[in-house]
Design a protein around this motif. Structure first.
Motif, PDB file in Angstrom:
ATOM      1  N   ARG A  14       0.858  -1.160   0.048  1.00 48.27           N
ATOM      2  CA  ARG A  14       0.091   0.062  -0.017  1.00 48.27           C
ATOM      3  C   ARG A  14       0.915   1.187   0.013  1.00 48.27           C
ATOM      4  O   ARG A  14       0.421   2.175  -0.575  1.00 48.27           O
ATOM      5  CB  ARG A  14      -0.931  -0.003   1.357  1.00 48.27           C
ATOM      6  N   ALA A  15       2.071   1.254   0.650  1.00 54.75           N
ATOM      7  CA  ALA A  15       3.029   2.414   0.684  1.00 54.75           C
ATOM      8  C   ALA A  15       3.628   2.538  -0.607  1.00 54.75           C
ATOM      9  O   ALA A  15       4.004   3.527  -1.090  1.00 54.75           O
ATOM     10  CB  ALA A  15       3.881   2.266   1.895  1.00 54.75           C
ATOM     11  N   LEU A  16       4.022   1.341  -1.327  1.00 51.12           N
ATOM     12  CA  LEU A  16       4.980   1.238  -2.530  1.00 51.12           C
ATOM     13  C   LEU A  16       3.964   2.023  -3.493  1.00 51.12           C
ATOM     14  O   LEU A  16       4.721   2.847  -4.304  1.00 51.12           O
ATOM     15  CB  LEU A  16       5.405   0.053  -2.583  1.00 51.12           C
ATOM     16  N   ALA A  17       2.919   1.457  -3.877  1.00 52.68           N
ATOM     17  CA  ALA A  17       1.980   1.862  -5.102  1.00 52.68           C
ATOM     18  C   ALA A  17       2.120   3.296  -5.141  1.00 52.68           C
ATOM     19  O   ALA A  17       2.427   3.886  -6.417  1.00 52.68           O
ATOM     20  CB  ALA A  17       0.943   1.311  -5.218  1.00 52.68           C
ATOM     21  N   PRO A  18       1.673   4.113  -4.107  1.00 55.07           N
ATOM     22  CA  PRO A  18       1.518   5.612  -4.416  1.00 55.07           C
ATOM     23  C   PRO A  18       3.111   6.216  -4.722  1.00 55.07           C
ATOM     24  O   PRO A  18       2.985   7.292  -5.590  1.00 55.07           O
ATOM     25  CB  PRO A  18       1.065   6.143  -3.170  1.00 55.07           C
ATOM     26  N   LEU A  19       4.023   5.650  -4.045  1.00 53.14           N
ATOM     27  CA  LEU A  19       5.276   6.121  -4.191  1.00 53.14           C
ATOM     28  C   LEU A  19       5.703   6.137  -5.585  1.00 53.14           C
ATOM     29  O   LEU A  19       6.089   6.958  -6.186  1.00 53.14           O
ATOM     30  CB  LEU A  19       6.307   5.479  -3.272  1.00 53.14           C
ATOM     31  N   LEU A  20       5.516   4.826  -6.475  1.00 51.26           N
ATOM     32  CA  LEU A  20       5.727   4.756  -7.587  1.00 51.26           C
ATOM     33  C   LEU A  20       4.998   5.396  -8.554  1.00 51.26           C
ATOM     34  O   LEU A  20       5.538   5.928  -9.666  1.00 51.26           O
ATOM     35  CB  LEU A  20       5.457   3.183  -7.958  1.00 51.26           C
ATOM     36  N   ARG A  21       4.026   5.959  -8.162  1.00 59.88           N
ATOM     37  CA  ARG A  21       2.878   6.853  -9.149  1.00 59.88           C
ATOM     38  C   ARG A  21       3.571   8.100  -9.185  1.00 59.88           C
ATOM     39  O   ARG A  21       3.458   9.126  -9.990  1.00 59.88           O
ATOM     40  CB  ARG A  21       1.403   6.763  -8.639  1.00 59.88           C
ATOM     41  N   ARG A  22       4.114   8.451  -7.867  1.00 64.57           N
ATOM     42  CA  ARG A  22       4.642   9.981  -7.809  1.00 64.57           C
ATOM     43  C   ARG A  22       5.853  10.032  -8.555  1.00 64.57           C
ATOM     44  O   ARG A  22       6.491  10.991  -8.992  1.00 64.57           O
ATOM     45  CB  ARG A  22       4.899  10.041  -6.165  1.00 64.57           C
ATOM     46  N   LEU A  23       6.722   8.922  -8.624  1.00 64.68           N
ATOM     47  CA  LEU A  23       8.161   9.058  -8.746  1.00 64.68           C
ATOM     48  C   LEU A  23       8.339   8.648 -10.217  1.00 64.68           C
ATOM     49  O   LEU A  23       9.053   9.116 -11.060  1.00 64.68           O
ATOM     50  CB  LEU A  23       9.110   7.990  -7.846  1.00 64.68           C
ATOM     51  N   GLU A  24       7.270   7.801 -10.693  1.00 66.44           N
ATOM     52  CA  GLU A  24       7.105   7.350 -12.290  1.00 66.44           C
ATOM     53  C   GLU A  24       8.484   6.718 -12.604  1.00 66.44           C
ATOM     54  O   GLU A  24       9.045   7.501 -13.613  1.00 66.44           O
ATOM     55  CB  GLU A  24       6.745   8.526 -13.133  1.00 66.44           C
ATOM     56  N   PRO A  25       8.903   5.909 -11.997  1.00 64.04           N
ATOM     57  CA  PRO A  25      10.394   5.362 -12.313  1.00 64.04           C
ATOM     58  C   PRO A  25      10.280   4.435 -13.682  1.00 64.04           C
ATOM     59  O   PRO A  25       8.909   4.025 -14.080  1.00 64.04           O
ATOM     60  CB  PRO A  25      10.707   4.342 -11.077  1.00 64.04           C
ATOM     61  N   GLU A  26      11.078   4.430 -14.464  1.00 55.74           N
ATOM     62  CA  GLU A  26      10.975   3.525 -15.598  1.00 55.74           C
ATOM     63  C   GLU A  26      11.144   2.115 -15.403  1.00 55.74           C
ATOM     64  O   GLU A  26      10.681   1.287 -16.443  1.00 55.74           O
ATOM     65  CB  GLU A  26      12.342   4.006 -16.466  1.00 55.74           C
ATOM     66  N   VAL A  27      11.782   1.726 -14.211  1.00 53.17           N
ATOM     67  CA  VAL A  27      11.556   0.208 -13.912  1.00 53.17           C
ATOM     68  C   VAL A  27      11.910   0.119 -12.502  1.00 53.17           C
ATOM     69  O   VAL A  27      12.601   1.074 -11.741  1.00 53.17           O
ATOM     70  CB  VAL A  27      12.911  -0.453 -14.762  1.00 53.17           C
ATOM     71  N   VAL A  28      11.428  -1.004 -11.939  1.00 52.24           N
ATOM     72  CA  VAL A  28      11.946  -1.156 -10.465  1.00 52.24           C
ATOM     73  C   VAL A  28      12.858  -2.559 -10.606  1.00 52.24           C
ATOM     74  O   VAL A  28      12.394  -3.680 -10.753  1.00 52.24           O
ATOM     75  CB  VAL A  28      10.609  -1.496  -9.619  1.00 52.24           C
ATOM     76  N   TRP A  29      13.918  -2.490  -9.631  1.00 44.87           N
ATOM     77  CA  TRP A  29      14.823  -3.363  -9.472  1.00 44.87           C
ATOM     78  C   TRP A  29      14.498  -3.907  -7.978  1.00 44.87           C
ATOM     79  O   TRP A  29      14.995  -3.389  -6.923  1.00 44.87           O
ATOM     80  CB  TRP A  29      16.266  -2.829  -9.857  1.00 44.87           C
ATOM     81  N   ALA A  30      13.969  -5.165  -8.014  1.00 50.67           N
ATOM     82  CA  ALA A  30      13.822  -5.961  -6.666  1.00 50.67           C
ATOM     83  C   ALA A  30      14.880  -6.856  -6.592  1.00 50.67           C
ATOM     84  O   ALA A  30      14.841  -7.906  -7.071  1.00 50.67           O
ATOM     85  CB  ALA A  30      12.346  -6.654  -6.396  1.00 50.67           C
ATOM     86  N   ARG A  31      15.720  -6.701  -5.391  1.00 56.75           N
ATOM     87  CA  ARG A  31      17.007  -7.596  -5.135  1.00 56.75           C
ATOM     88  C   ARG A  31      16.445  -8.548  -4.260  1.00 56.75           C
ATOM     89  O   ARG A  31      16.239  -8.354  -2.972  1.00 56.75           O
ATOM     90  CB  ARG A  31      18.081  -6.807  -4.666  1.00 56.75           C
ATOM     91  N   GLY A  32      16.346  -9.835  -4.563  1.00 59.21           N
ATOM     92  CA  GLY A  32      16.035 -10.774  -3.705  1.00 59.21           C
ATOM     93  C   GLY A  32      14.660 -11.277  -3.754  1.00 59.21           C
ATOM     94  O   GLY A  32      13.612 -10.551  -4.511  1.00 59.21           O
ATOM     95  N   GLN A  33      14.300 -12.372  -3.189  1.00 56.58           N
ATOM     96  CA  GLN A  33      12.729 -12.862  -3.427  1.00 56.58           C
ATOM     97  C   GLN A  33      11.840 -12.198  -2.564  1.00 56.58           C
ATOM     98  O   GLN A  33      10.894 -11.775  -3.036  1.00 56.58           O
ATOM     99  CB  GLN A  33      12.776 -14.363  -3.134  1.00 56.58           C
ATOM    100  N   LYS A  34      12.189 -11.731  -1.358  1.00 57.22           N
ATOM    101  CA  LYS A  34      11.236 -11.069  -0.492  1.00 57.22           C
ATOM    102  C   LYS A  34      10.853  -9.452  -1.157  1.00 57.22           C
ATOM    103  O   LYS A  34       9.951  -9.360  -1.112  1.00 57.22           O
ATOM    104  CB  LYS A  34      11.625 -11.000   0.933  1.00 57.22           C
ATOM    105  N   ALA A  35      11.928  -9.047  -1.757  1.00 62.50           N
ATOM    106  CA  ALA A  35      11.620  -7.559  -2.271  1.00 62.50           C
ATOM    107  C   ALA A  35      10.851  -7.770  -3.365  1.00 62.50           C
ATOM    108  O   ALA A  35      10.062  -6.970  -3.668  1.00 62.50           O
ATOM    109  CB  ALA A  35      12.836  -7.062  -2.871  1.00 62.50           C
ATOM    110  N   ALA A  36      11.046  -8.763  -4.254  1.00 63.58           N
ATOM    111  CA  ALA A  36      10.113  -8.909  -5.412  1.00 63.58           C
ATOM    112  C   ALA A  36       8.672  -9.186  -5.116  1.00 63.58           C
ATOM    113  O   ALA A  36       7.742  -8.892  -5.702  1.00 63.58           O
ATOM    114  CB  ALA A  36      10.849 -10.216  -6.422  1.00 63.58           C
ATOM    115  N   VAL A  37       8.525 -10.382  -4.249  1.00 63.19           N
ATOM    116  CA  VAL A  37       7.147 -10.415  -3.808  1.00 63.19           C
ATOM    117  C   VAL A  37       6.400  -9.114  -3.274  1.00 63.19           C
ATOM    118  O   VAL A  37       5.126  -9.070  -3.672  1.00 63.19           O
ATOM    119  CB  VAL A  37       7.306 -11.730  -2.667  1.00 63.19           C
ATOM    120  N   LEU A  38       7.034  -8.406  -2.493  1.00 65.84           N
ATOM    121  CA  LEU A  38       6.377  -7.411  -1.904  1.00 65.84           C
ATOM    122  C   LEU A  38       6.361  -6.181  -3.169  1.00 65.84           C
ATOM    123  O   LEU A  38       5.264  -5.385  -3.228  1.00 65.84           O
ATOM    124  CB  LEU A  38       7.304  -6.385  -0.988  1.00 65.84           C
ATOM    125  N   ALA A  39       7.072  -6.266  -4.287  1.00 70.07           N
ATOM    126  CA  ALA A  39       6.981  -5.394  -5.227  1.00 70.07           C
ATOM    127  C   ALA A  39       6.045  -5.582  -6.295  1.00 70.07           C
ATOM    128  O   ALA A  39       5.561  -4.572  -6.829  1.00 70.07           O
ATOM    129  CB  ALA A  39       8.049  -5.018  -5.975  1.00 70.07           C
TER     130      ALA A  39
END
Length: 297
Positions: A1-26
């Motif tokens: 819930r916290a990450l989605a609004p952050l991504l909308r605000r920052l408008e990154p071209e790609v998200v790099w999720a290092r590791g399984q836990k980070a990817a599951v959350l992302a």
């Protein structure tokens, strides 16, 4: 819930999720914000349950080694956008300078049983008769799931009669000083009953090579991409104390071999794991998945 609004605000071209836990959350946040996700797969954890589904949910996968992408099966062709080793960020001038009169073998890693630190102690006991001045250093922090493992290691060292020559300093900040004093770096990681264990690549082994320390490790997981058998170290068929001891002894008996192997390790680590080498490879892999920028920075 916290990450989605952050991504909308920052408008990154790609998200790099290092590791399984980070990817599951992302995954859900990236889908909600419509941002491409690249999963940096660093190990084999939970592959049977989550490997393929998580790769499918990602727009791309970057493996820390080629070995960690193999469990993805046919999906490798569709999802893997690169293989990039973890960078070694130790100082350029780091060089192992062990005392030839008092050899030291050691390992560096979390104190969990599948890392095989107890096997390193057992291998040291097998070497004690031929190398009475041999010392052992096992550095690593205690893990919540195995709070009694450090106590078990100290008790084992006492039972084996090598307590006086064994040091368990816990978590160390000064990795360079530890590596600089090693004669041989030993990795005894093995797969446990729950399926955990095999190294995705072996960052600590690359650090040892960077310092010019010969590496002895099992031939499993991605270890063969961190250690070049017969050149930067020795790969054994299984991380059993007798096989480890036999491989270690070759370097303790022949300082010239140890020096040549360490020098080859330094060259290999700098060619494959220096930040100046890995960063362009990583960003090239991310660029293959990234969406066009929506704003200028």
């Amino acid at each position: 819930r916290a990450l989605a609004p952050l991504l909308r605000r920052l408008e990154p071209e790609v998200v790099w999720a290092r590791g399984q836990k980070a990817a599951v959350l992302a995954v859900p946040a990236c889908r909600a914000a419509r941002v491409p996700l690249v999963w940096n797969k660093v190990d084999f954890s939970w592959d049977a349950l989550l490997g393929v589904p998580l790769a499918l949910a990602s727009n791309g996968v970057v493996g820390v080694s080629d070995a960690v992408t193999i469990p993805l099966g046919p999906l490798r062709r569709r999802r893997v956008v690169g293989v990039v080793a973890s960078p070694v960020t130790l100082s350029e001038g780091l060089r192992s300078r062990p005392d030839p009169a008092r050899p030291v073998i050691g390992s560096l890693g979390r104190l969990v049983p599948y890392k095989g630190h107890h096997r390193v102690l057992e291998a040291a006991r097998l070497l004690a008769a031929e190398f009475p001045d041999l010392r052992v250093v096992i550095a690593g922090g205690t893990v919540a799931e195995y709070p009694d493992y450090p106590v078990r290691l100290r008790r084992l060292a006492a039972e084996l009669g090598i307590a006086a020559s064994t040091r368990l300093p816990g978590f160390v900040d000064d990795v360079e000083s530890l590596l600089a004093g090693l004669t041989v770096y030993v990795n005894a990681t093995h797969r446990d009953a729950a399926g955990f264990g095999f190294e995705g690549l072996g960052g600590a082994m690359l650090q040892a090579s960077w310092a010019g320390v010969p590496v002895v490790a099992p031939r499993s997981g991605g270890t063969g991409e961190a250690v070049i058998d017969g050149l930067t170290g020795t790969l054994v068929d299984d991380a059993t104390p007798p096989l480890l001891a036999e491989a270690i002894a070759a370097y303790l008996r022949d300082p010239a071999l140890a020096a040549a192997t360490g020098a080859a390790g330094r060259r290999h680590a700098r060619a494959h794991a220096a930040p100046a080498v890995t960063a362009p490879r990583l960003f090239a892999a991310l660029a293959r998945t990234a969406r066009p920028p929506r704003r200028s920075y």
